[in-house]
Enzyme design. Structure first.
Site, PDB file in Angstrom:
ATOM      1  N   LYS A  34       3.724  -9.921  -2.847  1.00 53.11           N
ATOM      2  CA  LYS A  34       2.321 -10.159  -2.503  1.00 53.11           C
ATOM      3  C   LYS A  34       1.514 -10.484  -3.755  1.00 53.11           C
ATOM      4  CE  LYS A  34       2.758  -7.083   1.466  1.00 53.11           C
ATOM      5  NZ  LYS A  34       2.585  -5.725   1.998  1.00 53.11           N
ATOM      6  N   ASP A  78      -5.085  -5.763   5.806  1.00 56.52           N
ATOM      7  CA  ASP A  78      -3.941  -5.499   6.688  1.00 56.52           C
ATOM      8  C   ASP A  78      -4.371  -5.460   8.159  1.00 56.52           C
ATOM      9  OD1 ASP A  78      -1.347  -5.472   5.809  1.00 56.52           O
ATOM     10  OD2 ASP A  78      -1.384  -3.398   5.081  1.00 56.52           O
ATOM     11  N   GLN A 125       0.059  -0.033   0.589  1.00 57.13           N
ATOM     12  CA  GLN A 125       1.402  -0.348   1.079  1.00 57.13           C
ATOM     13  C   GLN A 125       1.970   0.811   1.899  1.00 57.13           C
ATOM     14  OE1 GLN A 125       2.990  -3.339   0.751  1.00 57.13           O
ATOM     15  NE2 GLN A 125       4.662  -2.527   1.993  1.00 57.13           N
TER      16      GLN A 125
END
Ligand code: NDP
Length: 282
Positions: free
Chosen positions: A50, A117, A94
């Site tokens: 990412k 997200d 994460q």
């Protein structure tokens, strides 16, 4: 009949091209902050990917790494600081988090306009109510991949196997927004092969290597394999390769949904930057 390969790399490149074009018209550079706890090898690899992608696009990207035993309160304080930081457009924590941390509490602490997200309840609500917001990257990637290859979802019989908050549930919401007729199947679904055989478009997000066999798939169906299973050092999908004999199109693993997830995170970071500056109306 050999199934067409739906390449996530190719579709992701089209997303990056679109992002680069949009960036040229902007007076600011989007910024992404990724938080990682501990050294889980899969998380380390995903975060690296990412960060690399964000930097390749010219985003200001920074990864914050903390020890696995970081107290929940300390993580929440860090998120609050990033929420207040005008320089930060997108915040991603994460997953999975260590067991002593309440994941939902952490996800709800991220400001909805920085929630790249798309897991904050406000964004979940916006997804289902039809509003504008930030939505989860993997489901967005699945829909974008299908569109890239010209699949018209309108009125189609789409079966999604798997109902997680990360993939299956939000994907069902996005598919409804595309006017598909959606069935959401899961581990308690009775006679699953009978259900999947109805699908014109079948999406599998379960986490069981090669669960879906040829006999489960309707002739000519389009099959999207979200599964990523590490088996003896190899990455296997949830769909058995023999499915290529009956499907008209199929995503590879790796190289299918995975690259799309990263691409949609980059797109979400740009969206977050724009939403925060220009608001969510419209
Ligand atoms: P979860 O474990 O959170 O959810 C799995 C879902 O599959 C659940 O809804 C479960 O049902 C259902 N399920 C489990 N076993 C069966 C079965 N035998 N038959 C039917 N349904 C079953 O997984 P995720 O959604 O997080 O991930 C799914 C897969 O996708 C994994 O392989 C993961 O690695 C991969 N993934 C890939 C991404 C990418 O970018 N390519 C991103 C995210 C995930 P129930 O709810 O009843 O328990």
């Amino acid at each position: 009949m050999a199934a067409q390969v739906l390449s996530g790399h190719e579709a992701a490149e089209a997303v990056y091209e679109e992002i680069r074009a949009r960036l040229r018209g902007l007076s600011f550079t989007p910024s992404l902050r990724v938080i990682r706890l501990g050294e889980d090898p899969a998380s380390v690899a995903y975060v690296r990917l990412k960060d690399k992608r964000a930097k390749a696009l010219g985003y200001r990207s920074q990864v914050e790494v903390y020890p696995e035993d970081l107290p929940e309160e300390a993580l929440l304080e860090r998120i609050a600081a990033l929420n207040a930081d005008e320089e930060v457009d997108g915040i991603l924590v994460q997953l999975p988090l260590p067991p002593h941390i309440r994941t939902q509490r952490v996800l709800e602490a991220i400001h909805p306009l920085k929630d790249v997200d798309g897991f904050h309840p406000l964004n979940v609500g916006r997804l289902w109510s039809g509003g504008k917001g930030l939505f989860p990257c993997t489901p967005l990637g699945v829909v974008r991949l299908l569109k890239h290859y010209g699949v018209d979802l309108r009125g189609k019989e789409v079966v999604v196997v798997g109902r997680s908050n990360i993939v299956g549930k939000p994907l069902a919401g996005l598919l409804l927004r595309e006017d598909a007729t959606v069935t959401l199947a899961h581990s308690k679904t009775q006679d699953l092969p009978e259900v999947t055989r109805r699908a014109q478009v079948l999406v599998v997000a379960v986490g069981r290597p090669h669960l879906v066999r040829k006999a489960w798939v309707r002739e000519g169906a389009i099959v999207v394999d979200v599964g990523v299973n590490r088996v003896e050092g190899r990455l296997l999908g949830d769909v058995h390769p023999e499915v290529a004999e009956v499907a008209s199109a199929l995503t590879p693993v790796p190289g299918g949904v995975g690259p799309m997830t990263v691409a949609m995170l980059m797109r979400n970071t740009l969206e977050a930057a724009l939403l925060r500056r220009h608001g969510v109306s419209g």
